[in-house]
Write a protein that holds these residues in place. Structure first.
Motif, PDB file in Angstrom:
ATOM      1  N   THR A 175      54.040  27.060  41.895  1.00 20.61           N
ATOM      2  CA  THR A 175      53.157  28.000  42.594  1.00 20.61           C
ATOM      3  C   THR A 175      52.135  28.672  41.689  1.00 20.61           C
ATOM      4  O   THR A 175      51.197  29.293  42.185  1.00 20.61           O
ATOM      5  N   GLU A 177      52.745  31.281  40.074  1.00 21.92           N
ATOM      6  CA  GLU A 177      53.065  32.708  40.028  1.00 21.92           C
ATOM      7  C   GLU A 177      53.661  33.092  38.677  1.00 21.92           C
ATOM      8  O   GLU A 177      54.524  32.394  38.152  1.00 21.92           O
ATOM      9  N   THR A 310      40.768  32.059  43.184  1.00 18.85           N
ATOM     10  CA  THR A 310      40.524  32.758  44.447  1.00 18.85           C
ATOM     11  C   THR A 310      39.719  31.899  45.400  1.00 18.85           C
ATOM     12  O   THR A 310      40.018  31.831  46.600  1.00 18.85           O
ATOM     13  N   ARG A 313      42.177  29.232  46.774  1.00 18.31           N
ATOM     14  CA  ARG A 313      43.180  29.728  47.714  1.00 18.31           C
ATOM     15  C   ARG A 313      42.544  30.208  49.017  1.00 18.31           C
ATOM     16  O   ARG A 313      43.089  29.977  50.104  1.00 18.31           O
ATOM     17  N   GLU A 314      41.403  30.878  48.913  1.00 17.52           N
ATOM     18  CA  GLU A 314      40.733  31.317  50.140  1.00 17.52           C
ATOM     19  C   GLU A 314      40.224  30.122  50.936  1.00 17.52           C
ATOM     20  O   GLU A 314      40.277  30.130  52.182  1.00 17.52           O
ATOM     21  N   ALA A 317      43.228  28.640  52.673  1.00 17.24           N
ATOM     22  CA  ALA A 317      43.671  29.496  53.769  1.00 17.24           C
ATOM     23  C   ALA A 317      42.768  29.357  54.993  1.00 17.24           C
ATOM     24  O   ALA A 317      43.216  29.585  56.130  1.00 17.24           O
ATOM     25  N   GLU A 324      50.037  26.910  52.345  1.00 14.16           N
ATOM     26  CA  GLU A 324      50.297  27.151  50.926  1.00 14.16           C
ATOM     27  C   GLU A 324      51.762  27.530  50.717  1.00 14.16           C
ATOM     28  O   GLU A 324      52.374  28.217  51.541  1.00 14.16           O
ATOM     29  N   ARG A 326      54.581  29.553  48.379  1.00 11.95           N
ATOM     30  CA  ARG A 326      54.655  30.670  47.435  1.00 11.95           C
ATOM     31  C   ARG A 326      56.071  31.221  47.401  1.00 11.95           C
ATOM     32  O   ARG A 326      56.828  31.099  48.361  1.00 11.95           O
ATOM     33  N   GLY A 329      54.881  37.533  47.001  1.00 11.81           N
ATOM     34  CA  GLY A 329      53.854  37.895  47.975  1.00 11.81           C
ATOM     35  C   GLY A 329      52.536  37.201  47.688  1.00 11.81           C
ATOM     36  O   GLY A 329      52.304  36.697  46.585  1.00 11.81           O
ATOM     37  N   PRO A 330      51.639  37.191  48.658  1.00  8.13           N
ATOM     38  CA  PRO A 330      50.373  36.454  48.480  1.00  8.13           C
ATOM     39  C   PRO A 330      49.492  37.012  47.373  1.00  8.13           C
ATOM     40  O   PRO A 330      48.627  36.303  46.869  1.00  8.13           O
ATOM     41  N   ASP A 331      49.693  38.259  46.982  1.00  6.35           N
ATOM     42  CA  ASP A 331      48.845  38.879  45.957  1.00  6.35           C
ATOM     43  C   ASP A 331      49.503  38.936  44.590  1.00  6.35           C
ATOM     44  O   ASP A 331      48.986  39.586  43.668  1.00  6.35           O
TER      45      ASP A 331
END
Length: 418
Positions: A175, A177, A310, A313-314, A317, A324, A326, A329-331
């Motif tokens: 991911t 992350e 960004t 991912r945007e 989305a 997606e 993850r 969280g998304p942020d």
């Protein structure tokens, strides 16, 4: 008077920069998380040294002396780049997997290793039986709480403080992350445990300093860090490494070999685990990239990558047929890696079509993190109430050399597939 027309001046191309990456015109490489392209700094360092190539630590000739110096300077450069402390060893390995397997071989008897189920196989499979594998947390703060609870339980009722090693990723290869390494290290310290970090995915995207993070061991791959010449590094405290049997038995790892079978004295320091002819070119290439990155504005590089991430991912989305994956969280903070699926479409078929029709390279599969990838696919299906998600995913990853045009080309191709 005759007027002479001066032809327009064609601007000269910008001179190559050390962190320019090599590539094939027309091909869009969005598979950096598997193997990043070669940085010019790495290619140039290898090209410069190749005419001098000779044995390391084993010759008195000019070529051998120069190669020995280059090898040990590479070790110093890499150690400095990652914040090595006095007493730390920088051991050259093949890659992160090799580095973590080396560390696993050096654990004192009775060591308990604590990991999370979200790790790459390289940080799941090498550890001894009896290791503790914690569930994947829902947030970075949840990871810290889970580790604290696990270490509290391990230490309960014992006064001997047997060795405990926490092994965690710096950034997920599924991911992207980021994991709260500094906070996890604080928990480990509080419970007299050591901590090792798989930095394969973090190091190419952000500064990593073992002293600042207060971690004990760091594992890195050159092929993730724009130096694809077969070298990696295990960096960390020397006591466990010096006390363990050599990772490989052979020339270079010994200080004395007698006539009797067991009359052997092993070397201390990195040489103990670097038997055989070392990968000089890989070490020099990795050091060259570290030196080039150290000279750059890392904050600016990070900002550029985050803007591209960004955008990616945007854009994903906005596509109704893309989901997606993850963990947090998304942020949550992340590096330039995104995994996703197209409901009703086999991920392998989508990757093949992107390559054949659009010259775009992405990864498909479970990314050598099968427990995590399968869990995320199941959670994504549950969140959307879907039954049509494929059993594997797609992954797009970016880095140095990635552009907005590359991202937009992928998004346009995926929109066409929908």
């Amino acid at each position: 008077m005759t007027l002479t027309l001066v032809p327009p001046i064609t601007p000269l191309p910008a001179p190559p920069r050390p962190l320019d990456v090599l590539g094939v015109p027309g091909q869009v490489n969005l598979d950096y998380a598997a193997s990043a392209p070669c940085a010019r700094a790495a290619a140039d360092a290898v090209t410069e040294l190749l005419p001098w190539y000779a044995s390391v630590h084993r010759g008195a000739g000019a070529l051998s002396r120069r190669c020995t110096l280059a090898y040990e300077r590479a070790r110093q450069t890499i150690g400095d780049f990652f914040g090595a402390r006095p007493g730390d060893h920088v051991v050259f390995t093949r890659n992160t997997t090799d580095a973590l397997n080396l560390l696993a071989r050096c654990l004192p008897p009775g060591t308990t290793v604590v990991t999370f189920a979200g790790e790459h196989h390289a940080n799941l499979l090498p550890w001894p039986r009896g290791s503790v594998r914690l569930p994947v947390p829902e947030s970075p703060a949840g990871a810290v709480r889970a580790l604290d609870a696990a270490l509290t339980e391990l230490r309960r009722g014992t006064h001997a403080n047997p060795p405990v090693l926490v092994a965690v990723t710096g950034a997920s290869n599924v991911t992207g992350e980021r994991w709260p390494v500094a906070e996890l290290a604080l928990v480990a310290r509080r419970h007299a445990a050591r901590i090792a970090v798989d930095a394969a995915q973090l190091a190419p995207h952000a500064p990593v300093d073992v002293a600042a993070l207060d971690v004990d061991y760091l594992a890195v791959s050159g092929h993730k860090l724009y130096a694809p010449f077969g070298a990696g590094v295990l960096l960390g405290r020397g006591d466990w490494l010096d006390a363990a049997p050599p990772y490989l038995a052979g020339g270079g790892a010994t200080s004395h070999v007698g006539s009797a079978t067991h009359d052997v004295r092993w070397a201390s320091g990195p040489a103990r685990h670097e038997a055989g002819t070392p990968n000089l070119l890989g070490a020099v290439a990795l050091a060259a990239v570290c030196a080039a990155l150290a000279d750059e504005d890392r904050a600016a590089l990070h900002a550029t990558e985050q803007a591209l991430l960004t955008r990616l991912r945007e854009g994903l989305a906005a596509l109704p047929h893309v989901v997606e994956l993850r963990t947090f969280g998304p942020d949550a903070p992340r590096v330039g890696i995104v995994s996703f699926v197209l409901p009703g479409r086999d991920s392998g078929d989508v990757a093949a079509e992107l390559a054949a029709r659009h010259d775009i390279g992405v990864r498909d599969g479970l990314f050598c993190a099968h427990p995590l990838a399968r869990r995320l696919l199941a959670e994504a299906a549950a969140r959307g109430g879907r039954t049509d998600l494929p059993p594997t995913a797609l992954r797009a990853s970016i880095g140095l050399g990635s552009t907005a045009a590359h991202v937009d080309r992928l998004l346009a191709a995926l929109a066409e597939l929908g």
